[in-house]
Design an enzyme around this catalytic site. Structure first.
Site, mmCIF file in Angstrom:
data_model
loop_
_atom_site.group_PDB
_atom_site.id
_atom_site.type_symbol
_atom_site.label_atom_id
_atom_site.label_comp_id
_atom_site.label_asym_id
_atom_site.label_seq_id
_atom_site.Cartn_x
_atom_site.Cartn_y
_atom_site.Cartn_z
ATOM 1 N N LYS A 102 10.539 3.752 11.305
ATOM 2 C CA LYS A 102 11.319 4.150 10.132
ATOM 3 C C LYS A 102 12.818 3.892 10.284
ATOM 4 C CE LYS A 102 8.106 7.663 8.406
ATOM 5 N NZ LYS A 102 7.904 9.083 8.041
ATOM 6 N N LYS A 152 -2.373 0.115 7.995
ATOM 7 C CA LYS A 152 -2.914 1.308 7.351
ATOM 8 C C LYS A 152 -2.561 1.366 5.857
ATOM 9 C CE LYS A 152 -2.785 6.363 7.749
ATOM 10 N NZ LYS A 152 -2.072 7.497 8.351
ATOM 11 N N LYS A 193 0.775 5.147 0.736
ATOM 12 C CA LYS A 193 1.256 5.384 -0.628
ATOM 13 C C LYS A 193 2.669 4.867 -0.838
ATOM 14 C CE LYS A 193 2.540 10.237 0.411
ATOM 15 N NZ LYS A 193 1.893 10.385 1.717
#
Length: 329
Positions: A111, A192, A195
């Site tokens: 991130k 993966k 969303k």
């Protein structure tokens, strides 16, 4: 009973992967265990959030928890920020952790990669996750493979605290579901399903319409050989669809391979989409009945009350062990 804790961030509508990889198992676990299901809104703010959207997502996630089958009376369903002990013990766990081990967290690396600046919370939120788990004397944490590193840190910090101060924390075990534990992207099946993916075709939202689901499954990446076979290395797209189909229908992957022997991807994808629609339809109906109801608030009030009662007791034990404040009798 065995104590189980799980937390999900309210950072957008959950995907089919979230349901099959985690929430579906939660429903089965609550029958014979003491379960705590937490909407971890304080984790969500480690990256920028729109306040109105965050509030909307918190409520939506609460409704989805109940819609999938979580019983808010039998289990404890609550919002993390409504239980102050999480932030308080989270700070104490920061003081027990080391910068080096936090910098090694894979999610922090992912991130923060390529960004000029990131919040301090992005680095230090793993100790808050540790606090989430330890406050409830958790025995088992059901997580996806991607969270395994954070659970290992939880075990390390609990052991470190117990050894340095007083043995008050249960060392939790990690539970990773064998089937459906890792649902992959429909467009890039080697990563993966998420969303937050910029490509909306890559994931099925739990609130997608029947037409949206059919369209997304139909456009899912497969390969050119036309054989329905489970082979994650050489056929990741087809293998992902088989995992989804198996998890939604209850049929084994082997039985599905036999069923579609000699058949093309068109029929296979249509049937996968139908299985997904059938799985999500009753969940969506319950969700829309709940989302604007006062009943949902009643359930969350009950959860906050139950969680605060348990968490505050553990926090006091930890504060006494560390020598914080005045000694409590």
């Amino acid at each position: 009973m065995v104590k189980i804790f799980s937390g999900i961030q309210p950072s957008g509508t959950l995907t089919l992967g979230n349901y099959l990889g985690a929430m579906k198992q939660f429903v089965e676990l609550q029958d014979n265990n003491e379960c705590y299901f937490c909407i971890v809104d304080q984790h969500a703010i480690t990256v920028p959030q729109d306040p109105k959207e965050l509030r909307k997502n918190i409520r939506s996630l609460a409704a989805l928890y109940i819609a999938v089958g979580i019983d808010p009376v039998k289990s404890t369903l609550f919002i993390q920020s409504e239980v102050p002990a999480h932030a308080q013990l989270g700070w104490m766990m920061q003081c027990v952790s080391y910068i080096g081990e936090l910098e090694r967290m894979t999610q922090f690396k992912d991130k923060s990669a390529g960004k000029e600046s990131v919040s301090a919370g992005l680095l230090t939120y793993p100790p808050l996750m540790v606090a989430d788990i330890l406050l409830y004397g958790t025995d088992i944490v059901p997580v996806g493979e991607d969270q395994k590193q954070h659970l290992e840190l939880t075990r390390d910090l609990a052991e470190r605290f117990n050894k340095k101060y007083k043995e008050i924390f249960t060392i939790p075990e990690i539970s990773i579901p064998k089937v459906g534990a890792r649902i992959m992207s429909l467009q890039e099946p080697t990563k993966k399903m998420s969303k937050s993916d910029a490509n909306t075709k890559a994931f099925v939202s739990m609130l997608d319409s029947e037409k949206q689901i059919e369209k997304k499954i139909k456009s899912a990446v497969t390969d050119s050989d036309g054989i329905v076979k489970y082979d994650p290395v050489n056929k990741p797209g087809v293998s992902n669809l088989l995992t989804i189909y198996s998890s939604c229908s209850g049929q084994s992957i082997g039985a599905l391979e036999d069923q579609y022997a000699g058949k093309g991807y068109g029929e296979f994808k249509a049937d996968v989409a139908a299985a997904v629609v059938e799985t999500l339809k009753p969940i969506q109906e319950k969700y829309f009945d709940l989302i604007e109801s006062a009943k949902l608030d009643d359930y969350l009030n009950l959860g906050a009350e139950k969680a605060n009662a348990v968490a505050t007791k553990m926090l006091k034990k930890a504060e006494n062990a560390m020598g914080l404040g005045r000694k409590r009798r």
